[in-house]
Each structure stands twice: as structure tokens, then as C-alpha cells.
Scaffold this motif. Sequence first.
Motif, PDB file in Angstrom:
ATOM      1  N   ARG A 171      -9.147 -57.767   1.054  1.00 31.90           N
ATOM      2  CA  ARG A 171      -8.764 -57.253  -0.261  1.00 31.90           C
ATOM      3  C   ARG A 171     -10.017 -57.233  -1.143  1.00 31.90           C
ATOM      4  N   LEU A 172     -10.896 -56.296  -0.858  1.00 27.85           N
ATOM      5  CA  LEU A 172     -12.205 -56.269  -1.512  1.00 27.85           C
ATOM      6  C   LEU A 172     -12.086 -56.066  -3.017  1.00 27.85           C
ATOM      7  N   GLY A 173     -11.109 -55.279  -3.452  1.00 31.17           N
ATOM      8  CA  GLY A 173     -10.956 -55.046  -4.885  1.00 31.17           C
ATOM      9  C   GLY A 173     -10.589 -56.279  -5.674  1.00 31.17           C
TER      10      GLY A 173
ATOM     11  N   LEU B 149     -11.062 -52.315  -7.447  1.00 31.20           N
ATOM     12  CA  LEU B 149     -12.509 -52.111  -7.368  1.00 31.20           C
ATOM     13  C   LEU B 149     -13.003 -51.377  -8.616  1.00 31.20           C
ATOM     14  N   ASN B 150     -14.070 -51.871  -9.238  1.00 33.32           N
ATOM     15  CA  ASN B 150     -14.625 -51.240 -10.435  1.00 33.32           C
ATOM     16  C   ASN B 150     -16.128 -51.470 -10.474  1.00 33.32           C
ATOM     17  N   MET B 151     -16.751 -51.090 -11.580  1.00 35.37           N
ATOM     18  CA  MET B 151     -18.207 -51.189 -11.693  1.00 35.37           C
ATOM     19  C   MET B 151     -18.689 -52.636 -11.587  1.00 35.37           C
ATOM     20  N   ARG B 152     -17.804 -53.598 -11.831  1.00 39.95           N
ATOM     21  CA  ARG B 152     -18.193 -55.005 -11.690  1.00 39.95           C
ATOM     22  C   ARG B 152     -18.629 -55.318 -10.264  1.00 39.95           C
ATOM     23  N   HIS B 153     -18.063 -54.599  -9.302  1.00 41.25           N
ATOM     24  CA  HIS B 153     -18.413 -54.844  -7.904  1.00 41.25           C
ATOM     25  C   HIS B 153     -19.765 -54.240  -7.525  1.00 41.25           C
ATOM     26  N   LEU B 154     -20.371 -53.450  -8.418  1.00 37.77           N
ATOM     27  CA  LEU B 154     -21.680 -52.869  -8.141  1.00 37.77           C
ATOM     28  C   LEU B 154     -22.806 -53.752  -8.663  1.00 37.77           C
TER      29      LEU B 154
ATOM     30  N   ALA C 159      -8.581 -46.113  -2.568  1.00 36.62           N
ATOM     31  CA  ALA C 159      -9.974 -45.963  -2.999  1.00 36.62           C
ATOM     32  C   ALA C 159     -10.016 -45.408  -4.425  1.00 36.62           C
ATOM     33  N   PRO C 160     -10.670 -46.081  -5.359  1.00 38.69           N
ATOM     34  CA  PRO C 160     -10.742 -45.610  -6.744  1.00 38.69           C
ATOM     35  C   PRO C 160     -11.891 -44.629  -6.950  1.00 38.69           C
ATOM     36  N   ARG C 161     -12.078 -44.194  -8.189  1.00 41.23           N
ATOM     37  CA  ARG C 161     -13.108 -43.205  -8.479  1.00 41.23           C
ATOM     38  C   ARG C 161     -14.515 -43.759  -8.277  1.00 41.23           C
ATOM     39  N   VAL C 162     -14.692 -45.072  -8.436  1.00 44.15           N
ATOM     40  CA  VAL C 162     -16.029 -45.650  -8.293  1.00 44.15           C
ATOM     41  C   VAL C 162     -16.435 -45.768  -6.828  1.00 44.15           C
ATOM     42  N   PHE C 163     -15.496 -45.574  -5.900  1.00 45.88           N
ATOM     43  CA  PHE C 163     -15.791 -45.760  -4.479  1.00 45.88           C
ATOM     44  C   PHE C 163     -16.898 -44.845  -3.970  1.00 45.88           C
ATOM     45  N   PRO C 164     -16.967 -43.548  -4.360  1.00 42.63           N
ATOM     46  CA  PRO C 164     -18.063 -42.704  -3.848  1.00 42.63           C
ATOM     47  C   PRO C 164     -19.449 -43.257  -4.158  1.00 42.63           C
ATOM     48  N   VAL C 165     -19.605 -43.939  -5.301  1.00 45.17           N
ATOM     49  CA  VAL C 165     -20.911 -44.527  -5.629  1.00 45.17           C
ATOM     50  C   VAL C 165     -21.244 -45.635  -4.641  1.00 45.17           C
ATOM     51  N   LEU C 166     -20.276 -46.543  -4.389  1.00 42.68           N
ATOM     52  CA  LEU C 166     -20.502 -47.628  -3.436  1.00 42.68           C
ATOM     53  C   LEU C 166     -20.733 -47.069  -2.037  1.00 42.68           C
ATOM     54  N   TRP C 167     -19.997 -46.032  -1.671  1.00 41.94           N
ATOM     55  CA  TRP C 167     -20.146 -45.435  -0.339  1.00 41.94           C
ATOM     56  C   TRP C 167     -21.530 -44.818  -0.173  1.00 41.94           C
ATOM     57  N   THR C 168     -22.061 -44.202  -1.236  1.00 43.51           N
ATOM     58  CA  THR C 168     -23.402 -43.621  -1.184  1.00 43.51           C
ATOM     59  C   THR C 168     -24.442 -44.689  -0.884  1.00 43.51           C
ATOM     60  N   LEU C 169     -24.257 -45.889  -1.430  1.00 43.23           N
ATOM     61  CA  LEU C 169     -25.221 -46.972  -1.221  1.00 43.23           C
ATOM     62  C   LEU C 169     -25.100 -47.586   0.169  1.00 43.23           C
ATOM     63  N   VAL C 170     -23.884 -47.682   0.662  1.00 45.64           N
ATOM     64  CA  VAL C 170     -23.629 -48.447   1.880  1.00 45.64           C
ATOM     65  C   VAL C 170     -23.703 -47.603   3.146  1.00 45.64           C
ATOM     66  N   SER C 171     -23.211 -46.367   3.099  1.00 43.94           N
ATOM     67  CA  SER C 171     -23.033 -45.575   4.319  1.00 43.94           C
ATOM     68  C   SER C 171     -24.313 -45.360   5.128  1.00 43.94           C
ATOM     69  N   PRO C 172     -25.509 -45.191   4.513  1.00 40.64           N
ATOM     70  CA  PRO C 172     -26.697 -44.994   5.359  1.00 40.64           C
ATOM     71  C   PRO C 172     -27.031 -46.184   6.241  1.00 40.64           C
ATOM     72  N   PHE C 173     -26.512 -47.363   5.900  1.00 40.15           N
ATOM     73  CA  PHE C 173     -26.807 -48.555   6.694  1.00 40.15           C
ATOM     74  C   PHE C 173     -25.787 -48.768   7.810  1.00 40.15           C
ATOM     75  N   ILE C 174     -24.814 -47.871   7.922  1.00 36.39           N
ATOM     76  CA  ILE C 174     -23.768 -47.998   8.930  1.00 36.39           C
ATOM     77  C   ILE C 174     -24.021 -46.965  10.027  1.00 36.39           C
ATOM     78  N   ASP C 175     -23.932 -47.400  11.259  1.00 33.73           N
ATOM     79  CA  ASP C 175     -24.169 -46.523  12.398  1.00 33.73           C
ATOM     80  C   ASP C 175     -23.231 -45.319  12.346  1.00 33.73           C
ATOM     81  N   GLU C 176     -23.759 -44.163  12.791  1.00 35.05           N
ATOM     82  CA  GLU C 176     -22.983 -42.926  12.726  1.00 35.05           C
ATOM     83  C   GLU C 176     -21.697 -43.024  13.535  1.00 35.05           C
ATOM     84  N   ASN C 177     -21.760 -43.651  14.714  1.00 38.84           N
ATOM     85  CA  ASN C 177     -20.552 -43.808  15.525  1.00 38.84           C
ATOM     86  C   ASN C 177     -19.519 -44.663  14.812  1.00 38.84           C
TER      87      ASN C 177
END
Length: 608
Positions: free
Chosen positions: A249-251, A305-310, A341-359
Motif C-alpha cells: 500500500r505505497l500510497g 500517493l501525492n507530491m509528499r512521496h516525491l 494510480a493518481p495524477r502524480v503517478f506519471p512523474v514518479l514513473w518517469t523517474l523510476v521506469s528507466p531503472f527497471i529492466d524492459e522485460n
Amino acid sequence: GPGNPCGILILDQYCPYGLWSIVHPENEGWTCFEQSASLDIKSFFGFESTVEKIAMKQYANSIKKGKEIIEYYLHELEDEGTTHVPRWSPRPASPVKPVTPNTHSTTLPTMPAVAIAAPSETSKEGQAGKEGGVSPVGGPDKLDADYINRYLGDLTPLQESCLIRLRSWLQETHKGKIPKDQHILRFLRARDFNLDKARETLCQSLTWRKQHQVDYLLDTWTSPQVLLDYYTGGWHHHDRDGRPLYILRLGQMDTKGLVRALGEESLLRHVLSINEEGLRRCEENTKVFGRPISCWTCLVDLEGLNMRHLWRPGVKALLRIIEVVEANYPETLGRLLILRAPRVFPVLWTLVSPFIDENTRKKFLIYAGNDYQGPGGLLDYIDREIIPDFLGGECMCEVPEGGLVPKSLYRTPEELENDDIRLWTETIYQSASVFKGAPHELLIEIIDASSVITWDFDVCKGDVIFNIYHSKRAPAPPKKDPLGAHGITSPGGNNVQLIDKSWQLGQDYSMVESPLTCKEGESVQGSHVTRWPGFYILQWKFHSMPACAATNLPRVDDVLATLQVSSHKCKVMYYTEVLGSEDFRYTAPFYTPVIHTGYHEISTVALR
């Protein structure tokens, strides 16, 4: 590029990509390949440095791909028996023929060309399957069909052959616990059954597990009470495929409070214990359901989930945890369900996704709002009777509800730093950084002659030269170099120099064994029987590749080595012990390399 309509993100980008080759200025037999790009990031939610690292990682991947292409063609030339490639020069201009009237087509002059098919994923797999000369079908090297169906799952004959060869190689060269076939298979699948790549990453992971005693984590690690109360994650039955189900429950999690109260290391250790428990549950479910279950399903609820988590230290800790898990637990995540997933999720995803393997990214299913309740939602993957109550189900979930961590539990940076060191020094290994011009040196005082100095070290990064010296007088107090940056797998690195620059070899100190060059990824064990009392200095020195003679055509391996990104820093993890001669029951060669990875080829010698 232009910023977004809100003006929050401004990117000034100048990217003159280019890949070109030039003749090496000091050796005409060498060809240099150069590539450059530039990116200027003005603003990104305070994460400018993180975005810069993401861009650098993507660019490094581009360079790596270019290196693989060049490497492929070099090996093609080598396989064809080509030992010399003449330097290219433009062809002399041919006389221009007059244009014939009434002709509507132009014949272009033909140019010499070499047509070589680019390596496809299939051809890579085929090459991996042909190495070692083990037949993928028939013979004593074939696995039992019932064993495969019961514990491993569907395997082609080629994949089965890769598993057998990698396991056999580990049994012959690895001194330590051999992982189970299911774990070896995860590394092979993560690298599309490319044997060399799987062997390299698996060896690095085994070294990491040995250094930090991860095999004993479930027996030795006890989660602090603040984690039990405020870490909003836990195991919850299994999904429709029999995979263990983990709910986060990350949020509802106070990431800032947990980092301030525990520090990165405790959070990392806790996540590692979760992954170790996941491996155990996979084995248990394999027995219960009678079919191979090698991964688990993770359900992440982002409600709240909100900006506090960033918060930047929290995101930094998350990225570090992802990097460690990706490197050491490949192919353990079967499916990731991200709900609400809330509106702030795309920002967190932009930061995290490059570190996750494509598969791994392909296994993500993301639902906004209540979309998870509709067709193609949660019920397609989880039985109705075990859907948690906080998602509208009837099953009581024992995952903590979280909340804000009381500030009374916060600890000072000094307290957290000391705690981090204590956690990581539970391993008997020490970490050291080696720089160009700044070796790392360790002092051992010997009182009784004929004592035995033993060592076991791993070269985690770069190539080093290992030396042993003897001196009758003690060196001055050590000079400690704090330049060593903390790394993911070997925090707490340091650099100590003992040999004074005024000392002269042969007068103030002497070399007692021949130097040994140790390549990145090697694990070295050995011993030295002392002849005199006094002070012995173990030294790890930065190793630079010698320049090749200009008259000789460089070997393919030498050319490939120059394509590596240069670095002036090496890292080693070491352990030493002094034994009395009567307690040393082995007669061992001076140096004993026992692991090799990647392109290194090392003779393997066991202690005997």
C-alpha cells in the motif's frame, strides 16, 4: 525542447549525435570510435540531477549497443581469417562520361561493400547453444523430462543445454554454495539464454550474496518495530496461477518518515528479506500445486500517493533498492498490478521506469481510479474470496495501514550513518577503493616467523595488481583517502596508503611475491608463509592496460578493451587472516583465482 504548458518542466536540449571513427594519433594500427551528445536540464520538480542520471544511463546504453555491433563485425572478420585491414583511402575520381540525351536513368558507380547480417536475438541464442560442445539433446547431459515439467517449466533443447552447461561451469569453478537450477534459470531467462551474459551477471550476484551473507538473511535479520508498524507491505495468499501474492500500500506509506527513522540500509535489508521470503514461498507453492512456480505477483495500491512521496531522499532510496533487486533477483516478478494510480503517478514513473529492466516493465498492469473493478481488472488475476477489504473485497488483509511515523522516532544523520556501517560490517569482508596513483594498502604485523597470511578478495570494479611487501620497520600512520564513493553493493569503501613515497624498494622494503594482475569479476584466494617477523603490506594497485607496439596489428580483444568507458577507480572486497603454521592444514599456491566472468579467461586452481 519546449517546456510543458504549466512551465514546470523546461528542457534545453542540444544533441548533435554522431558516431565516427578516426585513426589513433599515437598508433596508426588503432581505430578510435567516438560518439557525443549534450543535454541541459533546467527544471524538473527538484529532480534535475536524477533526470540527468537517467539521460546518462540511456546514453550509456546507446554506446554499449554500438560497442556490441562493432564487436560483432570484428569477430566476423576474425572468424573469416582476416588478419589485416588496409587503411581506407578514397578512390581516384573516374572520368565523367557525357550524358546521353533521351536517357531517363542514371547508372551509379559501384562501390566495394561487405555484407554481413546483423546478429538477431535468435542467432545470439544459437551461438550460446553451440558453445562448449554439449549436445542439447540425448546423452548423459539431458535432464529428466519429469524433473523439467515438475520444477522448471517448458524448456527447449537449446535452453536445457544452456542450463546444464552453466550449472556445470559453476560446479567446476565456483567455491561456495551452488544455486538451485530454478535460480540459475532466472538469470538465463533474464539474458535471453545468452550464456556469457547470464554467467557474468550470475557470478556478480553470487559474489554479492557471499559478501553480505544474504543466504542467511532470513535467519539473522529481524525487522525493527517501526517497520512492523509503518511499512505497509506484506504477503497475502496467492493469485490464480498459484504465485505468492505480495501487497504494498505505497500510497499509505510515510516514505520520508521511514527513511528518517531507519536510513537507507535498513530499508534495503528489509526489502532483501522480502525477496528471500518470496523465493522460499515459490519453492513451497511449487510443491503444493505440483507445477513450477518461479516468480510472484505484486499488487501496489497507490491510493493516497501525492507530491509528499516525491521527497528526494525517499526517491533516491527507492531507485537504489530497485537497482539492487534488478541485479540480484531477475525474473522473480511475474506480474505487477498497480491500482488507483493518481495524477502524480506519471512523474514518479518517469523517474523510476528507466531503472527497471524492459522485460520487467512489460509485466506492469496499471489501472487508474476504479478501473481495476471492471473487465480485465483484478478478478482476472486474483480470486474474489481473497481480494483485500480495502479494495472492496471481503478478505481481511494483515498488511499494516501505515500512517505518519512519529518524529520522535527520527534519528540524526550521524546516528543513521553509524547504523549503516554496523549493518554492512556484519560481513567479514572489508571494502576498499583503488585509484590511479593511489593504491590501497593493508598492514599486517607478524611476530612469529613461519606464520601464514591468508586472503580472499573479489575485484568488483576495474583491474588491479596485487602485491605483498615486507619491511623491518613500521610505516608511518596511514594516509586515508576519502575519495571512495559508496556503491550499491559495497558501501563503506576507503583508501589507505602506507608506503611512504621516500621509501626505496630493496632498501626500506622488499617484494616477497611476484605481482599478480587481477581482472574485474575475479575472486582470488591464496596464502603466504612468512620467512621473517616484521611488517607485511598487502597492496592493491590500479592496473593500466599497456600500450601495444605500433608495428603490430592489435588483437581483437585489445580493440574491444579500448571501447570500454575509461575509469580511474577500482573497487575490491577483501578478507584476511593470520594463522600459525601448525593451524594451516593446506599447502596452497600463492594466488588462487576461482571465479571469472565476461571476457576474462583465467585458469582455475583449487586449494589442495
